[in-house]
Design an enzyme around this catalytic site. Structure first.
Site, PDB file in Angstrom:
ATOM      1  N   SER A 205     -11.895  -5.115  11.290  1.00  0.00           N
ATOM      2  CA  SER A 205     -11.409  -4.836  10.082  1.00  0.00           C
ATOM      3  C   SER A 205     -12.298  -4.390   8.968  1.00  0.00           C
ATOM      4  O   SER A 205     -13.457  -4.918   9.411  1.00  0.00           O
ATOM      5  CB  SER A 205     -10.421  -5.799   9.487  1.00  0.00           C
ATOM      6  OG  SER A 205     -10.051  -5.485   8.204  1.00  0.00           O
TER       7      SER A 205
ATOM      8  N   ASP B 143      -4.709   2.095   5.985  1.00  0.00           N
ATOM      9  CA  ASP B 143      -5.749   2.268   6.877  1.00  0.00           C
ATOM     10  C   ASP B 143      -5.530   3.556   7.832  1.00  0.00           C
ATOM     11  O   ASP B 143      -6.442   4.339   7.675  1.00  0.00           O
ATOM     12  CB  ASP B 143      -6.149   1.188   7.621  1.00  0.00           C
ATOM     13  CG  ASP B 143      -6.572  -0.009   6.905  1.00  0.00           C
ATOM     14  OD1 ASP B 143      -6.487   0.019   5.629  1.00  0.00           O
ATOM     15  OD2 ASP B 143      -6.729  -1.148   7.284  1.00  0.00           O
ATOM     16  N   LYS B 144      -4.602   3.597   8.672  1.00  0.00           N
ATOM     17  CA  LYS B 144      -4.481   4.757   9.384  1.00  0.00           C
ATOM     18  C   LYS B 144      -3.868   5.855   8.958  1.00  0.00           C
ATOM     19  O   LYS B 144      -3.944   7.089   9.372  1.00  0.00           O
ATOM     20  CB  LYS B 144      -3.610   4.307  10.679  1.00  0.00           C
ATOM     21  CG  LYS B 144      -4.408   3.023  11.369  1.00  0.00           C
ATOM     22  CD  LYS B 144      -5.966   3.057  11.675  1.00  0.00           C
ATOM     23  CE  LYS B 144      -6.533   1.997  11.981  1.00  0.00           C
ATOM     24  NZ  LYS B 144      -6.392   0.980  10.843  1.00  0.00           N
TER      25      LYS B 144
ATOM     26  N   ASP C 293      -1.865  -2.474   8.417  1.00  0.00           N
ATOM     27  CA  ASP C 293      -2.766  -3.470   9.381  1.00  0.00           C
ATOM     28  C   ASP C 293      -2.547  -4.925   8.984  1.00  0.00           C
ATOM     29  O   ASP C 293      -2.677  -5.706   9.504  1.00  0.00           O
ATOM     30  CB  ASP C 293      -4.356  -2.832   9.187  1.00  0.00           C
ATOM     31  CG  ASP C 293      -4.644  -1.616   9.985  1.00  0.00           C
ATOM     32  OD1 ASP C 293      -3.528  -0.911  10.217  1.00  0.00           O
ATOM     33  OD2 ASP C 293      -5.494  -1.508  10.309  1.00  0.00           O
TER      34      ASP C 293
ATOM     35  N   GLU D 162      -7.560  -4.762  15.833  1.00  0.00           N
ATOM     36  CA  GLU D 162      -8.519  -5.079  14.876  1.00  0.00           C
ATOM     37  C   GLU D 162      -8.524  -6.598  14.958  1.00  0.00           C
ATOM     38  O   GLU D 162      -7.746  -7.302  15.097  1.00  0.00           O
ATOM     39  CB  GLU D 162      -8.502  -4.649  13.416  1.00  0.00           C
ATOM     40  CG  GLU D 162      -8.758  -3.312  13.040  1.00  0.00           C
ATOM     41  CD  GLU D 162      -8.372  -3.069  11.394  1.00  0.00           C
ATOM     42  OE1 GLU D 162      -7.950  -3.787  10.866  1.00  0.00           O
ATOM     43  OE2 GLU D 162      -8.778  -1.899  11.212  1.00  0.00           O
TER      44      GLU D 162
ATOM     45  N   CYS E 298       0.884  -1.076   0.064  1.00  0.00           N
ATOM     46  CA  CYS E 298       0.039   0.060   0.076  1.00  0.00           C
ATOM     47  C   CYS E 298       0.925   1.342   0.112  1.00  0.00           C
ATOM     48  O   CYS E 298       0.293   2.328  -0.403  1.00  0.00           O
ATOM     49  CB  CYS E 298      -0.985   0.084   1.267  1.00  0.00           C
ATOM     50  SG  CYS E 298      -0.328  -0.505   2.677  1.00  0.00           S
TER      51      CYS E 298
END
Length: 576
Positions: A479, A130-131, A88, A453, A56
């Site tokens: 998640s 994600d974060k 994640d 998660e 990512c």
């Protein structure tokens, strides 16, 4: 903007580049090859979360170079820097996940400190996981300098023996292997093809959910958040962003002109309509907090309740982000929401135009079934639902996208686990029973700490064919790839004596996503008696960053934030 006539009297970089007293400061800039003209132009921070931790993030540095070209072409001076990312997918299922949510704060804090320390005038932020997406957007609205957000793009779907697959299939394959439904050789083959390119997880998990938010809230250029990471068009979006941020400086359009109560509601509507991740109910309040806007889990849930679910995206549907981009992208989703009254069209965006103006030339695509018209939805309410009751006085959240109404009410006896590992072990050993409500507690923001998660556990249940035969609740998170009746963000959390910390094996719990309730069959008196018997539970975070995080983090209902926020500011960085 013509740099030769730049007025820096109100720009932060004047504190570094202007006047005789700043000769030492300018000497450092000359040392890096800048010209006098470049030094006296606006300085634009180009921040990326590039690293080699996961696919990512891997393309972000390349995309940052295109941003820099755009800034330079518009007579600005780009200054590139990187910050962290905790991914994640790799942190999942072990103690590393405790670092995930706290990394959101580190990203926002580190970008803020870099911008402050070097007095940059504007920000283009690139993020891919994600974060890092919410962390970068939080930094933008906190600093309030002209800013544009860029998503690194999603991964392409994998192919397993002719079938398109995502990493969700792989997590669920672990459960299949555990019960003998998949051989080790097949599992090995699947893991080598599930993630075939750079980019974030391809379905409407948290990264693509927050990418959708970035366009709907107005911080990203239209279409830019939908293009997959490998597509060369990403570089065009990035160069345009570099040019556009210079226009925002000239027009003095700032993030807090864009992120308002109305635009936050637009973002929540886009999450609901796309069947997005429950994590948006954590990140949207956190972004609002940076602006000094009160917008908590219940506000998010109310928008979810009123918004139709229209995008047939995985994990509950059939398609991935690449598919939506190719039929019209996020603007297609936004266009039908706007046309049917679910978006505020008068919100400003980084284009310098409103949402409605951006949507004027977006045509509906009738030759696709990825996104339905908002007046002919998959379901009339959003794919994510807020819950409240005596087990969750501060609320909870559940993703119902892909679940029929008959699956949205569940009553069963509690099976209580203090921590995810104990529950995952029970799932792997199949010592749980059909009809139980599995309770995973002491995983909240303070109690974990870090609010982990639980994808490994939920995916293993689905792999065993038990995903719709049990329910799960946790004061941690689930998640964006989780499916089934899995309720997260239960508050108050167990670590501070919330009702979830008082539950015992056998207590009957009812989850009702239709009514929006989460209750345990105990009276107020019984809960009060148990509270007198409850004692706090310690965790392993006795030093280091996780200890520091646990001391400052607030409840999930308000976004699990760690500082007073915009409401307590007397001056923003942009106005120094």
């Amino acid at each position: 903007m013509d740099a030769r006539f730049t007025d820096k009297s109100k720009l932060p970089s004047r504190h570094v580049t202007e006047g005789p007293a700043r000769a030492p400061h300018r000497s450092y800039l000359y040392a890096m090859g800048l010209t006098k003209e470049q030094i006296h132009q606006p300085l634009v921070g180009v921040a990326s979360c590039w690293n080699e931790a996961a696919p990512c993030n891997i393309s972000l540095m390349r995309q940052a170079q295109a941003v820099k070209k755009g800034v330079a072409a518009a007579n600005g001076t780009p200054r590139e820097f990187c910050t962290i990312t905790v991914t994640d997918g790799i942190a999942m299922g072990h103690a590393g996940m405790r670092a995930s949510l706290p990394s959101r704060e580190v990203i926002a804090d580190s970008v803020e400190l870099t911008m402050r320390g070097h007095a940059y005038d504007a920000l283009v932020g690139l993020a891919g996981c994600d974060k890092s997406l919410p962390g970068m957007m939080m930094a933008m609205v906190r600093l309030n300098v002209p800013s544009i957000f860029i998503y690194g793009g999603s991964i392409l779907p994998g192919n397993f023996r002719g079938k398109p697959v995502t990493v969700q299939d792989l997590f669920e394959a672990v459960g299949k292997h555990a019960v003998g439904d998949m051989s080790l050789d097949d599992l090995d083959e699947l893991e080598q093809v599930a993630c075939p390119s750079a980019g974030a997880c391809g379905a409407q998990f948290t990264a693509n959910t927050m990418a959708t938010v970035s366009e709907a809230i107005g911080l990203a250029l239209p279409y830019s958040a939908g293009a997959p990471a490998p597509y060369e068009i990403r570089d065009r979006f990035c160069m345009t962003a570099g040019e556009k941020v210079m226009e925002l400086i000239a027009k003095n359009i700032r993030p807090r002109d864009i992120v308002t109560r109305k635009s936050l509601e637009n973002a929540a509507a886009a999450v609901a309509a796309s069947g997005g991740s429950t994590n948006a109910a954590l990140h949207l309040p956190a972004i609002a907090h940076e602006c000094g806007i009160s917008f908590d889990l219940f506000d998010v849930a109310e928008i979810f309740r009123k918004t139709p679910y229209i995008a047939d995206l995985k994990p509950g549907g059939r398609y991935v982000a690449k598919d939506m981009f190719e039929v019209g992208g996020i603007p297609l989703l936004m266009k039908t929401l706007l046309d049917h009254g679910y978006l505020h069209g008068d919100c400003m965006t980084v284009t310098g135009r409103t949402i409605a103006e951006n949507m004027e030339h977006v045509a509906w695509n009738p030759d696709q079934d990825v996104v339905r018209p908002a007046n002919a939805p998959i379901t009339v309410t959003g794919g994510v639902v807020g819950l409240k009751g005596n087990l969750a006085p501060e609320g909870a959240i559940v993703k119902v996208a892909g679940m029929g109404p008959d699956k949205q009410v569940f009553t069963g006896p509690a099976r209580v686990f203090d921590g995810e590992e104990a529950c995952f072990e029970a799932v792997q050993a199949r010592t749980y029973k059909e009809g139980e409500v599995l309770v995973i507690r002491y995983e909240g923001p303070k109690g974990g700490p870090g609010m982990r998660e639980m994808l490994s556990t939920t995916a293993a249940l689905y792999g065993q064919g038990m995903g719709d035969k049990v329910a799960l609740i946790t004061d941690g998170r689930f998640s964006g790839a989780t499916r089934g009746f899995c309720v997260g963000h239960v508050g108050p959390e167990a670590a501070i004596g919330g009702p979830i910390g008082l539950i015992r094996d056998g207590d009957v719990i009812t989850l009702d996503a239709i009514k929006g309730t989460l209750d345990v069959a105990l009276t107020d008196e019984e809960l009060a008696q148990r509270r007198t018997e409850w004692t706090p539970r310690t965790n392993a975070a006795t030093s280091g960053y996780l200890w520091k995080y646990a001391q400052t983090v607030g409840p999930a209902v308000s976004g699990a934030v760690t500082h007073p926020g915009g409401a307590q500011e007397t001056q923003t960085y942009a106005d120094i």
